[in-house]
Design an enzyme around this catalytic site. Structure first.
Site, PDB file in Angstrom:
ATOM      1  N   GLY A  49       3.980   5.858   8.984  1.00 41.46           N
ATOM      2  CA  GLY A  49       5.372   5.912   8.562  1.00 41.46           C
ATOM      3  C   GLY A  49       6.114   4.624   8.845  1.00 41.46           C
ATOM      4  N   SER A  64       1.980  -3.941   7.840  1.00 44.19           N
ATOM      5  CA  SER A  64       0.882  -3.618   6.933  1.00 44.19           C
ATOM      6  C   SER A  64       0.025  -2.485   7.490  1.00 44.19           C
ATOM      7  CB  SER A  64       0.015  -4.862   6.696  1.00 44.19           C
ATOM      8  OG  SER A  64      -1.153  -4.545   5.970  1.00 44.19           O
ATOM      9  N   SER A 102       4.902   1.711   8.095  1.00 46.15           N
ATOM     10  CA  SER A 102       4.485   0.752   7.076  1.00 46.15           C
ATOM     11  C   SER A 102       5.677   0.192   6.314  1.00 46.15           C
ATOM     12  CB  SER A 102       3.551   1.415   6.070  1.00 46.15           C
ATOM     13  OG  SER A 102       2.234   1.398   6.518  1.00 46.15           O
ATOM     14  N   HIS A 141       0.813  -1.216   0.000  1.00 45.72           N
ATOM     15  CA  HIS A 141       0.000   0.000   0.000  1.00 45.72           C
ATOM     16  C   HIS A 141       0.848   1.268   0.000  1.00 45.72           C
ATOM     17  CE1 HIS A 141       0.712  -0.408   4.420  1.00 45.72           C
ATOM     18  NE2 HIS A 141       0.781   0.896   4.335  1.00 45.72           N
ATOM     19  N   ASP A 171      -0.241  -7.517   0.787  1.00 41.52           N
ATOM     20  CA  ASP A 171       0.287  -6.180   1.069  1.00 41.52           C
ATOM     21  C   ASP A 171       1.807  -6.193   1.011  1.00 41.52           C
ATOM     22  OD1 ASP A 171       0.495  -3.538   1.636  1.00 41.52           O
ATOM     23  OD2 ASP A 171      -0.337  -3.634   3.653  1.00 41.52           O
TER      24      ASP A 171
END
Length: 459
Positions: A321, A338, A323, A210, A240
């Protein structure tokens, strides 16, 4: 006498300014000449899902006994493997293998049937469901964005499945964590680098899907001066994960290390699937190194952007941030961040994309670090992986962080770094100012002297 002193001061100032110009020019030339390009690759080993050992004896027992006789496994507080079983014969096999059986009513087949029914219902963003092995229930969660009507409709679906489906409301919202260890930035936002991977020719960063669509360009600084690479593939929603191809094709020094903050890193020596109850560690560019426990596997989350399945759930915190950042334990790569709910002040839930699934889908191998003595790591994780007592687990062996990604720095530190052109430019600029100032002062003094002489001569 006074005029002589002034002439000496002016000459010294001019000489210092000219010297500064020469010195500044030399510094700039040296910095440009020594500016590092893409780091050369260093020898590394690789690990792939095919190389990995099973995530502890519990996974082996569940696979051997089958989904109709088991309902998952986890690590007990004492580090002993616990396997949920549905009959006494299966319990005896678990004991014979040195694990602890727990007899339950519902099997993994029941769990799978329940999650299929939930998936076939109308999609409700802000919901998630997981198989809670320890309570022998399927847990459905709804965040604060789910309306009363949607929650009521989903509750009706759960009631139709059976009493082993538990409904829970949670605070906060289930969101992707878009704002290892290190930050990567693009117009899509800020994420964290996960693990370095390779197809045998090129090297990539594995991060969250994402974080940005294919073609997203990533930098290691917010000024867009230090390009890291470009997103070349991935999967989101559904999964993801995504790949950032390094701009120079190579990850460079310490490719098998993840940053955990403070200039430190952890050597990654293998890849595996986690176990429920296992203590894990997560690193992210926003909140740094955090630890928690795996609470569920094969979780489905309905993010606003779409549904992602097969995720790992943990009680470790994360923030925007983080992720894409790495999740690991004992040096074994487990997942990339995720999304989730909450933050590192109030706590929350965090979901991870399993690394094994991403590597298998992309046909890639994980780049792993050599041991501290330079030897190649074992191609498979330790047999103890996933079955150590949670309190005794560690992130893995540590090492200083060098060359994983260009470390973002402030303007002041860039200007002060003698390896950059900043100090040379400062010296050159200061010298020019001094030279111009000395010329202006001399001209001004000459004008005043001329006016004095003119006045004395002509009255």
């Amino acid at each position: 006498m006074r005029h002589a002193r002034r002439r000496v001061v002016r000459r010294v100032t001019r000489l210092a300014a000219v010297g500064g110009l020469l010195l500044g020019g030399t510094m700039v030339t040296h910095a440009v000449a020594s500016e590092p390009g893409t780091p050369d690759a260093v020898p590394f080993s690789t690990a792939s899902p095919a190389d990995r050992d099973a995530a502890g004896p519990g996974a082996d027992l569940v696979q051997r006994l089958g989904t109709s006789r088991t309902a998952g496994s986890w690590v007990g507080e004492d580090g002993r493997t616990v396997v949920a079983v549905t009959d006494e014969e299966a319990a005896a096999e678990v004991r014979a293998a040195g694990a602890e059986p727990k007899t339950v009513r519902h099997s993994m087949d029941d769990f799978d049937s329940a999650t299929r029914a939930l998936s076939s219902a109308p999609r409700v963003p802000g919901t998630a469901w997981m198989k809670d092995y320890r309570s022998n229930q399927v847990v459905v969660r709804g965040d604060s964005t789910v309306s009363a009507d949607d929650w009521s409709s989903l509750t009706e679906v759960a009631d139709g499945i059976g009493d082993f489906v538990r409904m829970e409301r949670v605070e906060g919202t289930f969101t992707t964590r878009l704002a290892g260890g290190l930050p990567v930035l693009s117009t899509a936002g800020r994420c964290s680098a996960g693990f370095n991977v390779t197809d045998g020719r090129r090297e990539f960063i594995l991060t969250a899907g994402h974080c940005g669509p294919q073609g997203s360009v990533w930098f290691s600084d917010d000024g867009g001066r230090r390009k890291v690479g470009t997103t070349v593939g991935g999967s989101f929603p559904g999964d993801d994960y995504s790949l950032i191809a390094y701009d120079g094709g190579k990850a460079g020094e310490n490719a098998g290390v993840v940053a955990v903050g403070g200039g430190k890193g952890v050597r990654i020596t293998g890849v595996a699937d986690p176990t429920v109850g296992q203590r894990i560690f997560r690193s992210g560019s926003t909140s740094g190194l955090r630890d928690g426990e795996v609470t569920a596997l094969d979780v489905t989350v309905n993010y606003p952007e779409g549904t992602v399945g097969g995720l790992i759930e943990s009680d470790v915190c994360a923030e925007p941030g983080d992720s894409g950042g790495p999740m690991f334990s004992e040096g074994i790569a487990l997942g990339v961040t995720s999304g989730g709910s909450g933050d590192c002040r109030s706590g929350g839930i965090t979901y991870f994309q399993p690394v094994t699934k991403a590597l298998a889908d992309l046909d890639l191998k994980l780049i792993v670090a050599p041991e501290a003595d330079g030897r190649s790591p074992s191609p498979t994780p330790s047999q103890a992986q996933g079955v150590a007592a949670p309190d005794s687990a560690t992130p893995g062996s540590s090492t200083p962080v060098r060359g994983i990604l260009p470390d973002p720095s402030t303007l002041v530190s860039r200007l002060a770094d003698p390896r950059n052109v900043g100090p040379g430019l400062l010296v050159t600029g200061g010298s020019l100012v001094a030279l111009v100032a000395s010329r202006w002062i001399r001209a001004e003094q000459d004008r005043k002297a001329y006016r004095r002489q003119y006045s004395a001569t002509w009255g």
